[in-house]
Design a protein around this motif. Sequence first.
Motif, PDB file in Angstrom:
ATOM      1  N   GLU A  21      49.613  31.436  29.765  1.00  0.00           N
ATOM      2  CA  GLU A  21      49.282  32.311  30.881  1.00  0.00           C
ATOM      3  C   GLU A  21      49.143  33.743  30.371  1.00  0.00           C
ATOM      4  OE1 GLU A  21      50.950  31.854  35.029  1.00  0.00           O
ATOM      5  OE2 GLU A  21      52.179  33.479  34.248  1.00  0.00           O
TER       6      GLU A  21
ATOM      7  N   LYS B  98      43.027  40.304  35.826  1.00  0.00           N
ATOM      8  CA  LYS B  98      42.461  39.019  35.394  1.00  0.00           C
ATOM      9  C   LYS B  98      43.613  38.102  34.999  1.00  0.00           C
ATOM     10  CE  LYS B  98      39.448  37.094  31.836  1.00  0.00           C
ATOM     11  NZ  LYS B  98      38.645  37.412  30.651  1.00  0.00           N
TER      12      LYS B  98
ATOM     13  N   THR C  41      44.763  34.379  33.746  1.00  0.00           N
ATOM     14  CA  THR C  41      44.304  33.150  33.097  1.00  0.00           C
ATOM     15  C   THR C  41      45.514  32.248  32.912  1.00  0.00           C
ATOM     16  OG1 THR C  41      42.589  34.374  31.927  1.00  0.00           O
ATOM     17  CG2 THR C  41      43.085  32.176  31.111  1.00  0.00           C
ATOM     18  N   SER C  42      45.407  31.040  33.443  1.00  0.00           N
ATOM     19  CA  SER C  42      46.496  30.089  33.352  1.00  0.00           C
ATOM     20  C   SER C  42      45.921  28.715  33.031  1.00  0.00           C
ATOM     21  CB  SER C  42      47.269  30.049  34.672  1.00  0.00           C
ATOM     22  OG  SER C  42      48.313  29.126  34.609  1.00  0.00           O
TER      23      SER C  42
ATOM     24  N   LYS D 249      42.139  28.291  33.447  1.00  0.00           N
ATOM     25  CA  LYS D 249      41.536  28.707  34.711  1.00  0.00           C
ATOM     26  C   LYS D 249      41.714  30.217  34.862  1.00  0.00           C
ATOM     27  CE  LYS D 249      41.657  28.161  39.658  1.00  0.00           C
ATOM     28  NZ  LYS D 249      42.401  27.723  40.819  1.00  0.00           N
ATOM     29  N   THR D 250      40.606  30.922  35.180  1.00  0.00           N
ATOM     30  CA  THR D 250      40.644  32.371  35.310  1.00  0.00           C
ATOM     31  C   THR D 250      40.411  32.787  36.753  1.00  0.00           C
ATOM     32  OG1 THR D 250      39.855  32.668  33.050  1.00  0.00           O
ATOM     33  CG2 THR D 250      39.574  34.530  34.536  1.00  0.00           C
ATOM     34  N   THR D 251      41.229  33.718  37.218  1.00  0.00           N
ATOM     35  CA  THR D 251      41.092  34.309  38.544  1.00  0.00           C
ATOM     36  C   THR D 251      40.983  35.811  38.364  1.00  0.00           C
ATOM     37  OG1 THR D 251      42.433  32.564  39.537  1.00  0.00           O
ATOM     38  CG2 THR D 251      42.162  34.587  40.812  1.00  0.00           C
ATOM     39  N   ILE D 252      39.973  36.420  38.991  1.00  0.00           N
ATOM     40  CA  ILE D 252      39.770  37.858  38.886  1.00  0.00           C
ATOM     41  C   ILE D 252      39.988  38.495  40.249  1.00  0.00           C
ATOM     42  CG2 ILE D 252      38.120  39.694  38.394  1.00  0.00           C
ATOM     43  CD1 ILE D 252      36.852  37.776  36.340  1.00  0.00           C
ATOM     44  N   CYS D 253      40.912  39.449  40.297  1.00  0.00           N
ATOM     45  CA  CYS D 253      41.196  40.213  41.515  1.00  0.00           C
ATOM     46  C   CYS D 253      40.700  41.638  41.299  1.00  0.00           C
ATOM     47  CB  CYS D 253      42.691  40.249  41.800  1.00  0.00           C
ATOM     48  SG  CYS D 253      43.410  38.631  42.077  1.00  0.00           S
TER      49      CYS D 253
ATOM     50  N   VAL E  79      39.093  38.453  45.572  1.00  0.00           N
ATOM     51  CA  VAL E  79      39.482  37.441  44.597  1.00  0.00           C
ATOM     52  C   VAL E  79      38.260  36.585  44.282  1.00  0.00           C
ATOM     53  CG1 VAL E  79      40.991  35.478  44.116  1.00  0.00           C
ATOM     54  CG2 VAL E  79      41.848  37.402  45.443  1.00  0.00           C
ATOM     55  N   ASN E  80      37.883  36.590  43.013  1.00  0.00           N
ATOM     56  CA  ASN E  80      36.700  35.854  42.546  1.00  0.00           C
ATOM     57  C   ASN E  80      35.469  36.153  43.401  1.00  0.00           C
ATOM     58  OD1 ASN E  80      38.114  34.696  40.418  1.00  0.00           O
ATOM     59  ND2 ASN E  80      38.717  32.931  41.638  1.00  0.00           N
TER      60      ASN E  80
ATOM     61  N   LYS F 234      35.255  37.169  46.513  1.00  0.00           N
ATOM     62  CA  LYS F 234      35.388  36.969  47.957  1.00  0.00           C
ATOM     63  C   LYS F 234      36.484  37.879  48.502  1.00  0.00           C
ATOM     64  CE  LYS F 234      33.959  32.189  47.675  1.00  0.00           C
ATOM     65  NZ  LYS F 234      34.325  30.806  47.854  1.00  0.00           N
TER      66      LYS F 234
END
Length: 68
Positions: free
Chosen positions: A7, A23, A25-26, A29-33, A52-53, A55
């Motif tokens: 992570e 950003k 990453t776990s 899987k990457t999530t960008i806020c 978030v991503n 949206k």
Amino acid sequence: MYPEWSETIEYAYNAKGLVSRAKFTSNGKTTICEFKYTFDHKNNWIEQTKTVNGKPLYLRKRTITYYD
């Protein structure tokens, strides 16, 4: 045994020192806020929009009372 866990979190800051991007990453899987701010006449943020991503997730508002 146990599965491998990896992570990371990377932060970017704007000129005012507030988080503008995070950003996460776990396990691949990457999530960008992303955070956007609206400021008042004394340069304090009064609205924060979190995306978030790509949206919009929420709009946080705060009221600041100044005593002169």
